[in-house]
Design an enzyme around this catalytic site. Structure first.
Site, PDB file in Angstrom:
ATOM      1  N   GLN A  44      -4.606  29.104  34.019  1.00 43.50           N
ATOM      2  CA  GLN A  44      -5.769  28.953  33.156  1.00 43.50           C
ATOM      3  C   GLN A  44      -6.350  30.313  32.823  1.00 43.50           C
ATOM      4  O   GLN A  44      -6.718  30.598  31.681  1.00 43.50           O
ATOM      5  CB  GLN A  44      -6.810  28.060  33.836  1.00 43.50           C
ATOM      6  N   HIS A  67      -5.254  32.507  29.801  1.00 48.55           N
ATOM      7  CA  HIS A  67      -5.604  32.178  28.407  1.00 48.55           C
ATOM      8  C   HIS A  67      -6.508  33.236  27.801  1.00 48.55           C
ATOM      9  O   HIS A  67      -6.266  33.742  26.728  1.00 48.55           O
ATOM     10  CB  HIS A  67      -6.277  30.814  28.321  1.00 48.55           C
ATOM     11  N   GLU A 111     -12.502  20.630  32.363  1.00 45.60           N
ATOM     12  CA  GLU A 111     -11.475  20.268  31.379  1.00 45.60           C
ATOM     13  C   GLU A 111     -10.204  19.793  32.103  1.00 45.60           C
ATOM     14  O   GLU A 111      -9.723  18.689  31.862  1.00 45.60           O
ATOM     15  CB  GLU A 111     -11.168  21.507  30.527  1.00 45.60           C
ATOM     16  N   HIS A 112      -9.663  20.630  32.994  1.00 48.35           N
ATOM     17  CA  HIS A 112      -8.482  20.272  33.795  1.00 48.35           C
ATOM     18  C   HIS A 112      -8.907  20.148  35.250  1.00 48.35           C
ATOM     19  O   HIS A 112      -9.528  21.068  35.785  1.00 48.35           O
ATOM     20  CB  HIS A 112      -7.415  21.367  33.716  1.00 48.35           C
ATOM     21  N   ASP A 151       0.153  20.544  29.920  1.00 51.61           N
ATOM     22  CA  ASP A 151      -0.041  21.331  28.693  1.00 51.61           C
ATOM     23  C   ASP A 151       1.082  21.123  27.690  1.00 51.61           C
ATOM     24  O   ASP A 151       0.864  21.185  26.483  1.00 51.61           O
ATOM     25  CB  ASP A 151      -0.083  22.821  29.024  1.00 51.61           C
ATOM     26  N   HIS A 205     -34.636  -8.513   3.010  1.00 56.73           N
ATOM     27  CA  HIS A 205     -33.716  -8.894   4.083  1.00 56.73           C
ATOM     28  C   HIS A 205     -33.995 -10.343   4.492  1.00 56.73           C
ATOM     29  O   HIS A 205     -33.079 -11.147   4.668  1.00 56.73           O
ATOM     30  CB  HIS A 205     -33.902  -7.994   5.316  1.00 56.73           C
TER      31      HIS A 205
END
Lengths: 455, 455
Positions: B284, B287, B352-353, B386, B445
């Site tokens: 990770q 990145h 996230e992960h 991934d 209505h």
């Protein structure tokens, strides 16, 4: 001056039809820089100063003379008291509408939304886990557009999804305050409350309720303050300040959608009583002057009959002036070559509400690709859907039905992927991942996959 | 200077744990006013001038010397040629990854997403109709962050959902252009293409592809130009300009999400090889410098072992410098009192992960409420997810897993409610709607409901 309502009359055979129809459809949610700037400042201020800032804006805009945010919280007993004090007819209508809305959304939950997994041949487990959001905020407008039905339509799906805490905010501006168009001297400790809204909060099972509104209420829900808990998602309609604030906090919290003016499109084959169709067009037009009501029909004489009923019925209605402005400014009665062509035009518009006012609605329904809600047959007036048929009345407007749908149980749940790779699976997957990771220049990704390969 | 990576070491028993951990977690997607302003201008310009504006920005920013937008379209033969020219190993890896991703999303489609209706006891039909979007746009970043896997993860769910037209945009800036940090003399008619991305577009079944990028590409997709068709939704990652543009066109079209830096959280009980966990944290961190890697573990000696493996493995990796910056600036190794406490902290982060690197992952999974994807057991490295496990790798970041989930088939479909009220149903529903509509001051209505009542 006599009040008249004459929607634009068009025929698809006119050479300039496309241009004129496009012009009539045009509506643009231009962002107002002044509003955007003020909203940005209010959000930053509430984020920095919490309760104190929310309180100051509530004093300034809503004219409420209170000195702590706790004075702006409504407790469960107050909501119940509002319900108990209603006429029996309203109590029953609220309860029955809530029951029908709940039943539909419980069915909807069964149509998706269950945790499930499968294993592939090498023993790898894949799937998704569905869980409710923990806490959501529901914005309920105050003043003239205070709709208890909106509260039911927002809170009940959240409840059915399994959300544990539903926080309602509803402004209760004092008459003469800035929020109601006045000058804003704070003199009252209590503003104008809509008893039907409070009763609906009781029926829908709201957890906590605060009488705050505007961008400051959105900020309090998005960031949390000492008194107002931070939520995971904010839903519900509001004015331009609320819409701008919701758009700005999107990402910090989830939001539902940014609503434009309401719309109805009626596809008519001429078999429905024309006074019913006229009233259905009115029922959208009465929302506000920007609302859009359109009739598509292959029968010119029937369109004439609807126009006559518009003329006859208009003045029977208290909101005739708004209806007339809406129909004159944005309405259209369109003579089409056929029902098929009418369906094609409907797909181009992607209307919020789509009535198929036909004796054979199931013949046309398969041709309809984009719409928030489709009302089939003469008895299905859009207003029944607004209150109590069951499906949600929070619907995509301004053509956004091309990519989004009604508010739903699913909006109050979220998914997490589940992946369990077996040792055997790691051999095959590891080789694929390694090649692709090297191709992307991500060697640690490759390394993590390669380490799991058997030597 | 020797490169070292030492994530912040914390223990939940420290009195200042909460404060220090909160500080480490802090990441704020502050909006950059300068970027926002430029993006607003670019969007307005493309909206007004279409192709001409897109072309000018592409010449200016990407350094491409072309005189028509058609010169920037890649045809199917070019995409296929890119695929055919790849080494066989890459061709097979792309094909196998695509097949696994497709299979998972086909399963996902069966878990929701079918048109269904039911009738209640008075004959009223209720339900929802599920239809695919007509046309979607997929943004693929150019330059260093060009990930073919991203294209698969965006295009395949769209394809499985039934979307007929998938339009890809990918910038191909010339070296030395503004987009690559240079001065921007337009001299080349063709920029740097990533062959793996083009090959992935072939595998994923992209309909049309344009080598344009930035806010101008988002604008072209959102508004449409003479050459670029207007889409219904835009998905895919991009830089700050792309993110700002997507946020701004949200409402005109749908968008997926605004992604923050990538994150991994590893819950470890000490049973996984520490070098595997170290590499997972790296995968990770590599990145970008803002990516966040966190280890939660109740075993201090195991944390020491992971730190030793970090030291040992770091310099084996080409991206060691980025990894070190990420781990030193945002990483954390946290000694917890128990696995239960580790799960509770994970829920607070909503990563996230989320790797459950434990010998009994199914013991802990039920305690985990909020995460984009949950990777169970030692063999399930995040990198397998991934590329090729099957579930989507486009996941909610920055805590947004509290209210949203992975990109899915459902993002490329939408729902329309179906309502058909029977004559009998209209009697009961009409009375409820009438009471509530009068309560809200909406008499048209009420009128539409009352007209359907039998006299």
């Amino acid at each position: 001056m006599t009040l008249t309502a004459a929607p634009l009359r068009l025929a698809t055979t006119q050479p300039d039809f496309d241009a004129r129809f496009t012009e009539r459809l045009h509506w643009s949610a231009e962002q107002d820089d002044a509003i955007e700037g003020r909203v940005r400042d209010i959000l930053a201020d509430v984020r920095a100063r919490g309760d104190a800032a929310v309180l100051e804006y509530t004093v300034r805009f809503d004219g409420l003379k209170v000195d702590s945010l706790s004075a702006l919280e409504l407790n469960a007993a107050e909501l119940k008291a509002a319900f108990d004090a209603l006429p029996v007819e309203q109590r029953e209508a609220l309860t029955q509408a809530a029951a029908r809305i709940r039943r539909y959304h419980e069915w909807q939950k069964t149509q998706g939304g269950a945790t499930a997994t499968y294993r592939d041949e090498d023993g790898t487990l894949l799937g998704q886990k569905i869980t409710p959001l923990d806490r959501v905020g529901i914005y309920v407008p105050g003043g003239k557009a205070a709709y208890p039905s909106s509260l039911l339509m927002n809170a009940i799906p959240a409840h059915v999804a399994g959300v544990q805490e539903i926080i309602m905010v509803v402004p209760t501006p004092v008459r003469g305050s800035v929020a109601t168009g006045g000058t804003g001297d704070a003199t009252a400790t209590r503003g104008e409350r809509n008893e039907l809204v409070l009763a609906a909060a009781h029926v829908a099972g709201v957890t906590r309720a605060f009488t705050i509104g505007g961008a400051q209420a959105v900020a309090a829900l998005a960031y949390g303050t000492a008194s107002v808990p931070k939520v995971d998602k904010i839903t519900g309609p509001g004015n331009a300040y609320v819409a701008s604030a919701k758009k700005r906090v999107f990402g910090t919290v989830g939001i539902d959608m940014i609503a434009g003016p309401s719309e109805i499109l009626v596809l008519a084959d001429g078999s429905t009583r024309p006074d019913w169709v006229a009233m259905d067009l009115f029922s959208q037009a009465e929302h506000d002057e920007l609302a859009q009501s359109i009739l598509l029909c292959p029968d010119a004489a029937y369109i004439d009959a609807v126009q006559r009923e518009i003329n006859r019925l208009l003045l029977t209605l208290p909101r005739a002036e708004i209806i007339a402005k809406s129909l004159n400014g944005r309405g259209a009665l369109i003579h089409t070559r056929s029902m098929e062509e009418a369906c094609a035009i409907s797909n181009r518009i992607a209307p919020e509400h789509l009535e198929v006012s036909s004796s054979e609605p199931h013949r046309w329904e398969p041709l309809l690709k984009h719409a928030g809600a489709i009302f089939l047959g003469a008895f299905t007036s859009e207003s029944l859907g607004d209150y109590c048929a069951g499906p949600n009345h929070v619907l995509p407007t301004s053509g956004t039905a091309r990519f989004s749908g009604p508010l739903s149980v699913y909006d109050f749940q979220k998914r997490s992927s589940l992946i369990e790779v077996s040792e055997q699976g790691a051999q095959q997957l590891g080789r694929i991942a390694s090649v692709l990771a090297h191709g992307e220049g991500l060697q640690a990704h490759a390394g993590a996959a390669e380490m799991r390969l058997k030597r």
